[in-house]
Design a protein around this motif. Structure first.
Motif, short mmCIF file in Angstrom:
data_model
loop_
_atom_site.label_atom_id
_atom_site.label_comp_id
_atom_site.label_asym_id
_atom_site.label_seq_id
_atom_site.Cartn_x
_atom_site.Cartn_y
_atom_site.Cartn_z
N GLN A 15 4.54 -9.49 -5.63
CA GLN A 15 4.14 -10.90 -5.60
C GLN A 15 5.35 -11.81 -5.49
N ARG A 28 7.13 -16.73 1.68
CA ARG A 28 6.51 -18.03 2.00
C ARG A 28 7.58 -19.09 2.19
N ASP A 62 -5.28 -7.01 -1.74
CA ASP A 62 -5.48 -8.46 -1.85
C ASP A 62 -4.17 -9.18 -2.15
N ARG A 110 -3.06 -13.62 0.64
CA ARG A 110 -4.26 -14.48 0.65
C ARG A 110 -5.00 -14.38 1.97
N GLN A 111 -4.23 -14.38 3.05
CA GLN A 111 -4.86 -14.40 4.39
C GLN A 111 -5.14 -12.99 4.90
#
Ligand SMILES: O=C(O)CCC(=O)C(=O)O
Ligand SMILES: [Mn+2]
Length: 203
Positions: A22, A29, A186, A189-190
């Motif tokens: 994560q 990002r 998962d 997100r996309q």
């Protein structure tokens, strides 16, 4: 060490904890906010790749009509790539036995339909340094063959958090991604899959 009976292929299953995965996604990002994913295409034909890419590091790998190469800046924005974050550099330090750091971290984004055809990574001047590959998000079938195209191949499933090293005899073997298993993770997100490859380009 060998994996799938291939000398120099090293597999570190689930090397990255969920928390580390994560954290790396958060860092990526930040990366794409400055160095957006771009659409590479094949030299000469201009056929688009099904993966989208960006890079981190002093050099990044790009492919367009002019060919495959490493360059210090983003092909669309013209801005330099951001440095490879420490959390990613740590993985190189833990898993590669190489004495100098990678200049390039290629970031590949696979939508569920994306593939990567069989290829050899040989645009680096230094073909002795290992390649460290990090898988995040949906799992995928990785296929590896021999030093020539068209010989026998083996495949394995790469899952989120797995790391793979191509070193020694495995370094110049043909390899690619046959398919991505949509919805198998998962983490993103996309949806889809991210693969990072850490590469030492120069001696
Ligand atoms: O996505 C992968 O696991 C492999 C990527 C790869 O071979 C490359 O970027 O050169
Ligand atoms: Mn490759």
């Amino acid at each position: 060490m060998a994996y799938l009976g291939i000398s120099g292929l090293k597999y570190y299953q689930n090397w990255l904890s969920e928390k580390k995965q994560q954290k790396i996604i958060g860092l990526l990002r930040d990366c794409v906010a400055v160095s957006p994913l771009f659409q590479p295409c094949m030299p000469r034909t201009g056929k688009p790749f099904s993966v989208k890419m960006t890079n981190l590091g002093s050099l990044g790998w790009v492919s367009d009509k002019q060919g495959y190469r490493y360059q210090p800046s983003h092909p669309v924005t013209g801005r330099p790539w951001l440095p490879i974050p420490d959390d990613i550099m740590t993985i190189w330090n833990e898993l590669s036995d190489w004495h100098v750091p990678p200049e390039a971290c290629l970031v590949n984004y696979y939508s569920p339909e994306a593939r990567m055809g069989a290829h050899v990574d040989n645009d680096e001047h230094n073909l002795a340094a290992p390649i460290v590959s990090i898988s995040l998000g949906d799992s995928a079938t990785f296929r590896i063959g021999g030093h020539k195209r068209g010989g026998p191949t083996r495949s394995m499933r790469l899952m989120s958090g797995d790391c793979l090293i191509l070193s020694g005899d495995a370094r110049l073997r043909y390899h690619g991604i046959d398919r991505v298993f949509a919805g198998s993770s998962d983490l993103l997100r996309q949806g889809g899959r991210i693969n990072l490859t850490l590469r030492r380009v120069n001696y």
